[in-house]
Design a protein around this motif. Structure first.
Motif, short mmCIF file in Angstrom:
data_model
loop_
_atom_site.label_atom_id
_atom_site.label_comp_id
_atom_site.label_asym_id
_atom_site.label_seq_id
_atom_site.Cartn_x
_atom_site.Cartn_y
_atom_site.Cartn_z
N ARG A 1 0.54 -1.26 -0.11
CA ARG A 1 0.03 -0.13 0.23
C ARG A 1 0.73 1.33 0.20
O ARG A 1 0.86 1.87 -1.12
N ASP A 2 1.81 1.42 1.04
CA ASP A 2 2.72 2.96 0.97
C ASP A 2 2.92 2.72 -0.30
O ASP A 2 3.66 4.16 -0.65
N PRO A 3 4.23 2.33 -0.88
CA PRO A 3 4.53 2.34 -2.36
C PRO A 3 3.31 2.76 -3.30
O PRO A 3 3.95 3.90 -3.98
N LEU A 4 2.58 2.38 -3.41
CA LEU A 4 1.17 2.58 -4.42
C LEU A 4 0.94 3.81 -3.98
O LEU A 4 0.58 4.46 -5.54
N ILE A 5 0.77 4.35 -2.63
CA ILE A 5 0.54 5.87 -2.20
C ILE A 5 0.98 6.02 -2.84
O ILE A 5 1.62 7.75 -3.79
N ALA A 6 2.57 6.46 -2.78
CA ALA A 6 3.96 7.33 -3.22
C ALA A 6 3.80 7.56 -4.74
O ALA A 6 4.46 8.82 -5.41
#
Length: 419
Positions: free
Chosen positions: A145-150
């Motif tokens: 989730r974190d890299p996709l939000i970035a």
């Protein structure tokens, strides 16, 4: 009708144990024969229940947490999760509760916990169906989730999670001139069939009029635009959807894949559809030859396919992605040597991570003076200009087409070689 719902449920619990406990993908479990003893109806039911439970596991766990003092052993936990999902999807309470109690009761290791399973699921039956629709859409694990939000922002990722939770309808690609078995034509030319049931029983399947292929997965060949008689190489070809598209367009196709067992699927699909291609088992990095066009669907994280494969975020943790990114760069470099002067290469991955798409092309372009990104080739029917990316590629995402049921995540670039 299912012959033995309890057998299907027991198999579902086994699959959940393998995915959540051993980190195995559902496809690996199925290839290893996990459901071979079941009837076709029960096999389909076990697969459906596994996918539904994985999609809804966050909600199930939140409901169960209110009734468990501590997290039980994985098999018992997965039995409760499956029961919760079935109850919240409207299955008759007595049938579900009795089946789960019977399954645990027959276990030597867990038999003493059948009273717990009975008590907890009766409480879930009373309150779960009302609470379920009010709960938040299940989220991706933080490692993804974190890299996709970035990369795409929180709103886009919420839209992707909505698409993942809804699951994927059946998309098919038609042979030229063939009839669709009902369904709706999508803007890119694929046909979407809702509530398809068993694929092999749909009209036109046995006759080879069409094959299953997500709408996004069909775009790379449309971008390549193969011409009759052109010599085209399909690298990493299995299970063969793109090979069949290329062959149906009249190209002279070589389908290469490292896995002999996966190539059996390609041969079966070609035989069923009456299409022809040269099928070769081999390493893409060692292949020799010169082609008018090369299609490289590079091995990747498959993070774009979670709406169809909800096991992926549970079976993986991102640790292998670095190796995949390196392999993609090597494959792209080698594939470029196989393209004739004046030819073209379509590079694609079913990934949502820019490192496996946008960044690969951004880094490749300065390395090859004879390489040019062809933005115009990407604007095939149904593709929106705003989906084009800065370096000259095309980004497809699950949150696109929300009113039509979404699409897989894909990255596509068309690279022209100067003559």
């Amino acid at each position: 009708m299912s012959n033995n719902p309890t057998a299907a449920r027991r198999s579902t619990i086994y699959l959940l144990d393998q995915i959540l406990g051993e980190g195995r993908l559902l496809s690996e479990c199925l290839s290893a024969g996990a459901l071979d003893r079941l009837t076709p109806e029960d096999r389909a039911r076990a697969q459906r229940l596994t996918l539904e439970t994985l999609r809804g596991i966050e909600r199930a766990d939140r409901l169960l947490d209110g009734h468990l003092r501590r997290t039980p052993d994985l098999t018992v936990h997965n039995t409760l999760r499956l029961g919760t999902v079935e109850l919240c999807h409207g299955e008759a309470a007595h049938g579900v509760v009795n089946a789960m109690v019977e399954i645990i009761g027959r276990s030597r290791k867990h038999g003493r916990l059948k009273g717990l399973v009975n008590a907890v699921l009766r409480k879930i039956a009373a309150e779960g169906p009302d609470a379920w629709p009010k709960m938040r859409v299940p989220r991706l694990p933080e490692w993804l989730r974190d890299p996709l939000i970035a990369a795409w922002g929180e709103d886009a990722v919420k839209g992707m999670e909505q698409a993942h939770f809804a699951g994927a309808p059946l998309d098919i690609t038609l042979k030229p001139g063939a009839e669709a078995p009902g369904g709706k034509k999508l803007p890119t030319g694929s046909v979407r069939v809702s509530d398809a049931g068993q694929v092999s029983t749909l009209s036109g399947y046995q006759a080879g009029d069409w094959w299953v292929q997500d709408a996004a997965a069909a775009v790379p060949v449309r971008v390549l635009a193969p011409q009759p008689g052109e010599k085209v190489l399909d690298l990493c070809a299995a299970p063969g959807g793109k090979t069949m598209q290329l062959a149906a367009a009249g190209a002279d196709v070589t389908a290469l894949d490292v896995s002999e067992s996966r190539l059996a699927r390609v041969r079966e699909n070609l035989a069923r559809t009456g299409l022809s291609a040269e099928v070769v088992a081999g390493d893409a990095l060692e292949h020799k030859g010169q082609y008018d066009a090369v299609l490289l669907d590079a091995p990747c994280s498959a993070t774009g396919t979670i709406r169809r494969h909800p096991d992926l975020p549970f079976a993986k943790d991102g640790s292998e992605f670095g190796g995949l990114i390196e392999l993609q760069a090597q494959m792209l470099a080698h594939a470029w040597t196989l393209v004739k002067p004046g030819g073209r290469l379509v590079y694609c991955t079913c990934s949502l991570l820019p490192d496996e798409g946008e960044v690969q092309i951004e880094e490749a372009l300065p390395q090859y003076p004879d390489m040019r990104a062809d933005r115009d080739a990407l604007l095939v029917p149904g593709v929106q200009p705003e989906w084009l990316t800065e370096e000259g590629g095309l980004r497809l995402r699950p949150d696109y087409w929300p009113d039509l049921g979404g699409m897989d995540g894909f990255y596509v670039a068309c690279l022209n070689k100067s003559a």
